[in-house]
Design a protein around this motif. Structure first.
Motif, PDB file in Angstrom:
ATOM      1  N   PRO A  81     -15.258 -22.791   8.364  1.00  0.00           N
ATOM      2  CA  PRO A  81     -14.702 -21.687   9.160  1.00  0.00           C
ATOM      3  C   PRO A  81     -13.755 -22.225  10.219  1.00  0.00           C
ATOM      4  N   LEU A  82     -12.864 -21.369  10.702  1.00  0.00           N
ATOM      5  CA  LEU A  82     -11.850 -21.819  11.658  1.00  0.00           C
ATOM      6  C   LEU A  82     -12.447 -22.301  12.971  1.00  0.00           C
ATOM      7  N   GLY A  83     -13.471 -21.601  13.446  1.00  0.00           N
ATOM      8  CA  GLY A  83     -14.041 -21.972  14.733  1.00  0.00           C
ATOM      9  C   GLY A  83     -13.054 -21.677  15.857  1.00  0.00           C
ATOM     10  N   THR A  84     -13.172 -22.389  16.964  1.00  0.00           N
ATOM     11  CA  THR A  84     -12.264 -22.225  18.095  1.00  0.00           C
ATOM     12  C   THR A  84     -10.928 -22.872  17.767  1.00  0.00           C
ATOM     13  N   PRO A  85      -9.800 -22.148  17.925  1.00  0.00           N
ATOM     14  CA  PRO A  85      -8.503 -22.694  17.545  1.00  0.00           C
ATOM     15  C   PRO A  85      -8.157 -24.019  18.199  1.00  0.00           C
ATOM     16  N   GLY A  86      -8.559 -24.236  19.453  1.00  0.00           N
ATOM     17  CA  GLY A  86      -8.236 -25.502  20.134  1.00  0.00           C
ATOM     18  C   GLY A  86      -6.733 -25.687  20.237  1.00  0.00           C
ATOM     19  N   VAL A  94      -2.523 -24.872  11.596  1.00  0.00           N
ATOM     20  CA  VAL A  94      -3.853 -24.939  10.984  1.00  0.00           C
ATOM     21  C   VAL A  94      -3.760 -25.410   9.538  1.00  0.00           C
ATOM     22  N   VAL A  95      -2.817 -24.877   8.772  1.00  0.00           N
ATOM     23  CA  VAL A  95      -2.716 -25.215   7.356  1.00  0.00           C
ATOM     24  C   VAL A  95      -2.085 -26.590   7.161  1.00  0.00           C
ATOM     25  N   THR A  96      -1.274 -27.008   8.109  1.00  0.00           N
ATOM     26  CA  THR A  96      -0.621 -28.326   8.003  1.00  0.00           C
ATOM     27  C   THR A  96      -1.586 -29.470   8.300  1.00  0.00           C
ATOM     28  N   ALA A  97      -2.582 -29.230   9.133  1.00  0.00           N
ATOM     29  CA  ALA A  97      -3.470 -30.304   9.590  1.00  0.00           C
ATOM     30  C   ALA A  97      -4.060 -31.140   8.458  1.00  0.00           C
ATOM     31  N   ARG A 130      -4.832 -14.349  17.686  1.00  0.00           N
ATOM     32  CA  ARG A 130      -4.365 -12.965  17.632  1.00  0.00           C
ATOM     33  C   ARG A 130      -4.500 -12.370  16.233  1.00  0.00           C
ATOM     34  N   LEU A 131      -5.024 -13.145  15.314  1.00  0.00           N
ATOM     35  CA  LEU A 131      -5.245 -12.651  13.964  1.00  0.00           C
ATOM     36  C   LEU A 131      -6.529 -11.839  13.903  1.00  0.00           C
ATOM     37  N   GLY A 132      -6.557 -10.850  13.026  1.00  0.00           N
ATOM     38  CA  GLY A 132      -7.778 -10.094  12.790  1.00  0.00           C
ATOM     39  C   GLY A 132      -8.779 -10.919  11.998  1.00  0.00           C
ATOM     40  N   GLU A 133      -9.948 -10.327  11.780  1.00  0.00           N
ATOM     41  CA  GLU A 133     -11.026 -11.056  11.102  1.00  0.00           C
ATOM     42  C   GLU A 133     -10.652 -11.448   9.678  1.00  0.00           C
ATOM     43  N   LEU A 134     -10.074 -10.525   8.916  1.00  0.00           N
ATOM     44  CA  LEU A 134      -9.723 -10.826   7.534  1.00  0.00           C
ATOM     45  C   LEU A 134      -8.608 -11.865   7.434  1.00  0.00           C
ATOM     46  N   PRO A 135      -7.515 -11.758   8.204  1.00  0.00           N
ATOM     47  CA  PRO A 135      -6.501 -12.817   8.152  1.00  0.00           C
ATOM     48  C   PRO A 135      -7.042 -14.188   8.560  1.00  0.00           C
ATOM     49  N   ALA A 140      -8.540 -19.701   6.789  1.00  0.00           N
ATOM     50  CA  ALA A 140      -9.494 -20.787   6.530  1.00  0.00           C
ATOM     51  C   ALA A 140      -9.471 -21.195   5.053  1.00  0.00           C
ATOM     52  N   LEU A 141      -9.319 -20.219   4.154  1.00  0.00           N
ATOM     53  CA  LEU A 141      -9.231 -20.535   2.732  1.00  0.00           C
ATOM     54  C   LEU A 141      -7.922 -21.240   2.403  1.00  0.00           C
TER      55      LEU A 141
END
Length: 356
Positions: A81-86, A94-97, A130-135, A140-141
């Protein structure tokens, strides 16, 4: 379904709740591990992720020891899961990491592919918080598939979502994995999720594989009462075995009627059992059992509930037995309080040992 990519051969790791797991994971398909809490689902994922090693047994990758991957092996990717964005504040970051080690052009292609797969292209600069729960779940996927791992591992990726969102995201993930031809192993306790996603389904119980095969095989041909209950709604009628005859057995139900049904894992005559039958396999007629025909049992319709696509019938069977039947919407059903009889094909039911 592809040939096995991975094999777990009598793998035990008591600290992870695993006690002799044998399982073949096909290449290019989604294997779902279905089981209750403590069944060993997460333990299997930890072994496949390389976070633990078996105490006994072997993990084989393409027939060789798991710790000696073949050329071209891109490793196992573990969804988290994404957790805290940090400090990773944007979707693109996030996707590049997980692909920072790739050359710039290849890295950009991986990121673009992952974002497009989950409908996040055009949102690269969007702040994660600022993303909703589904995005956020989609993100994360996308992060998990960005490196295109040879094996994708997912542990309850839809936990906490309501049923509608779970199904929506599961359908999206199913499409992505199929298009990519990716080998994935997903652990869940949700049967609807398992049946929707699995090309290969393994039910775990007490740290062992109780049964594996296609979802339809496990639904139609469960090996035990536990597998039947985990893979779908099932009537469980307690009784006693009277006789065994090759693939069938005779059972006297506690509520009175005697019947012949398929022989599951029951013991010999005199042993306790449950007869398991799916509600949609139960035929119901507004007549006496004698009129319905051979094998019909007397019943009384106590309640009928409209569920949109089907009627749910709650019946009393014999003396105090409880039975659920499902009939398609639009079909004729008896009226509560009137005469009723029920029947099902003997090969639609199974006699199993009693389980807790």
């Amino acid at each position: 379904m592809g040939a096995p990519l991975l094999r777990l051969d009598s793998v035990s790791k008591p600290s992870l709740g695993l006690h002799g797991v044998s399982l073949a994971i096909p290449m290019g398909a989604t294997t779902v591990l279905l089981g209750a809490a403590g069944s060993g689902r997460t333990g299997v994922l930890r072994l496949l992720a390389g976070l633990a090693s078996p105490d006994t047994g072997r993990l084989l990758l393409d027939g060789a020891p798991f710790d000696r991957p073949p050329p071209g092996w891109r490793g196992a990717g573990l969804w988290q899961p994404l957790g805290t964005p940090g400090r990773l504040r944007t979707v693109e970051q996030v996707v590049t990491a997980p692909v920072l080690g790739l050359p710039p052009r290849e890295r950009a292609a991986h990121v673009a592919r992952a974002l497009t797969a989950f409908g996040l292209d055009g949102q690269e600069a969007q702040r994660v918080d600022r993303l909703g729960e589904l995005p956020q779940r989609r993100l994360a996927l996308a992060r998990a598939i960005a490196p295109l791992p040879s094996l994708l591992l997912l542990d309850e990726p839809f936990a906490g979502l309501d049923q509608a969102l779970r199904e929506r995201l599961a359908l999206e993930l199913r499409a992505v994995l199929r298009e990519a031809g990716m080998t994935a192993v997903l652990a869940t306790r949700e049967r609807e999720e398992a049946l929707l996603l699995a090309a290969h389904l393994a039910v775990l119980e007490d740290g062992q594989v109780a049964q594996e095969g296609t979802p339809q095989q496990l639904y139609d041909e469960p090996a035990s009462a536990a597998v039947a209950a985990l893979t779908g709604e099932c009537n469980r009628l307690p009784g006693t075995v009277l006789a065994l005859e090759e693939a069938e057995c005779q059972v006297r139900l506690d509520c009175g009627p005697e019947l012949w049904t398929r022989r599951g894992d029951v013991a010999g005559p005199g042993s306790r059992c449950v007869v398991a039958v799916r509600p949609e396999r139960v035929a119901v007629a507004a007549m006496r059992a004698e009129e319905m025909g051979e094998g019909a049992l007397p019943a009384a319709l106590r309640d009928i509930i409209f569920r949109g696509d089907h009627w749910r019938l709650e019946l009393e069977l014999g003396r105090g037995g409880s039975l659920i039947a499902k009939r398609p919407a639009g079909s004729r059903v008896p009226r509560p309080g009137g005469p009723a009889a029920v029947a099902w094909d003997p090969y639609a039911g199974f006699a199993f040992r009693v389980f807790r």
